[in-house]
Write an enzyme that holds these catalytic residues in place. Structure first.
Site, short mmCIF file in Angstrom:
data_model
loop_
_atom_site.label_atom_id
_atom_site.label_comp_id
_atom_site.label_asym_id
_atom_site.label_seq_id
_atom_site.Cartn_x
_atom_site.Cartn_y
_atom_site.Cartn_z
N PRO A 9 58.05 20.52 65.46
CA PRO A 9 58.60 21.48 64.51
C PRO A 9 60.10 21.37 64.29
O PRO A 9 60.87 21.15 65.23
CB PRO A 9 58.25 22.84 65.12
CG PRO A 9 57.88 22.57 66.53
CD PRO A 9 57.35 21.17 66.58
N ARG A 17 70.03 20.56 59.67
CA ARG A 17 69.81 21.54 60.72
C ARG A 17 70.83 21.33 61.85
O ARG A 17 70.88 20.23 62.41
CB ARG A 17 68.39 21.28 61.27
CG ARG A 17 68.09 22.00 62.53
CD ARG A 17 66.85 21.42 63.21
NE ARG A 17 66.52 22.26 64.34
CZ ARG A 17 65.80 21.89 65.38
NH1 ARG A 17 65.30 20.67 65.43
NH2 ARG A 17 65.56 22.72 66.36
N ASN A 71 58.49 13.46 70.30
CA ASN A 71 59.48 14.53 70.39
C ASN A 71 58.76 15.79 69.93
O ASN A 71 58.66 16.06 68.72
CB ASN A 71 60.70 14.24 69.51
CG ASN A 71 61.79 15.29 69.70
OD1 ASN A 71 61.54 16.34 70.29
ND2 ASN A 71 62.97 15.04 69.18
N HIS A 97 64.08 13.19 73.27
CA HIS A 97 64.83 14.29 72.66
C HIS A 97 66.15 13.76 72.13
O HIS A 97 66.77 12.89 72.78
CB HIS A 97 65.08 15.43 73.65
CG HIS A 97 63.81 16.02 74.15
ND1 HIS A 97 63.04 16.88 73.39
CD2 HIS A 97 63.13 15.81 75.30
CE1 HIS A 97 61.96 17.19 74.08
NE2 HIS A 97 61.98 16.56 75.23
N ARG A 104 71.70 22.32 77.72
CA ARG A 104 71.53 23.45 76.80
C ARG A 104 70.90 24.65 77.54
O ARG A 104 70.97 24.72 78.75
CB ARG A 104 70.70 22.99 75.59
CG ARG A 104 71.39 21.82 74.85
CD ARG A 104 70.59 21.34 73.67
NE ARG A 104 70.50 22.37 72.64
CZ ARG A 104 69.66 22.29 71.60
NH1 ARG A 104 68.86 21.23 71.47
NH2 ARG A 104 69.61 23.26 70.71
C1 DQA Z 1 64.76 18.73 70.70
C2 DQA Z 1 65.22 19.71 71.77
C3 DQA Z 1 64.36 20.96 71.74
O1 DQA Z 1 64.80 21.87 72.74
C4 DQA Z 1 64.49 21.65 70.39
O2 DQA Z 1 63.64 22.76 70.33
C5 DQA Z 1 64.26 20.74 69.24
C6 DQA Z 1 64.75 19.37 69.31
C7 DQA Z 1 65.68 17.49 70.62
O3 DQA Z 1 65.24 16.50 70.06
O4 DQA Z 1 66.82 17.54 71.09
O5 DQA Z 1 63.76 21.16 68.19
O6 DQA Z 1 63.47 18.28 71.02
#
Ligand code: DQA
Length: 139
Positions: A9, A17, A71, A97, A104
């Site tokens: 998502p 974004r 991902n 990721h 984070r």
């Molecule tokens: C993410 C990290 C996730 O925590 C976040 O919800 C994302 C992107 C990343 O690629 O850094 O939507 O998967």
């Protein structure tokens, strides 16, 4: 070699974004570059914002492809179901990721994918996907 990138998502919003975290490039533009970089690989790409669609795709490719780069975005941290699918299928999954999820919020430190992933690559921006493809080639 057949490799698929499966994105969860909001990754369809890359480029518009939270650019400070996820960069300025759309995934489609990045994918074209990536595809050109790995001419010998049959590379495909699927994105969905819907948990069940991600599971359906993993099941569809998970017994015939040579590699899956996943991902799962926010579902990484919440989805027992996607974690179960990664465990169920035969094709190796590399979890990717864009951001370093460990630098984070705490809720991003848990992953339901990691226990059954072949490996995890995170924090290298979009280059994380490139490194994941390379990992399958070097195998
Ligand atoms: C993410 C990290 C996730 O925590 C976040 O919800 C994302 C992107 C990343 O690629 O850094 O939507 O998967």
């Amino acid at each position: 070699m057949k490799i698929i990138i499966i994105n969860g998502p909001n990754l369809n919003l890359l480029g518009k974004r939270e650019n400070d975290i996820y960069g300025d490039e759309s995934f489609n533009d990045f994918f074209s570059r990536l595809d050109a970089m790995f001419a010998g690989v049959e590379l495909s790409y699927f994105q969905s914002n819907v948990e069940g669609e991600l599971i359906d795709k993993l099941q569809e490719v998970g017994y015939s492809y040579d590699g899956i780069i996943l991902n799962a975005a926010a579902y990484t941290h919440t989805s027992v179901a996607i974690g179960d699918t990664v465990k169920a299928i035969n094709t190796a999954v590399v979890e990717v990721h864009i951001s370093n999820t460990f630098s984070r919020e705490d809720f991003r430190h848990n992953s339901f994918i990691s226990p059954n992933a072949k490996g995890i690559i995170l924090g290298f921006g979009l280059q994380s996907y490139e490194l994941a493809i390379q990992s399958f080639l070097d195998d």
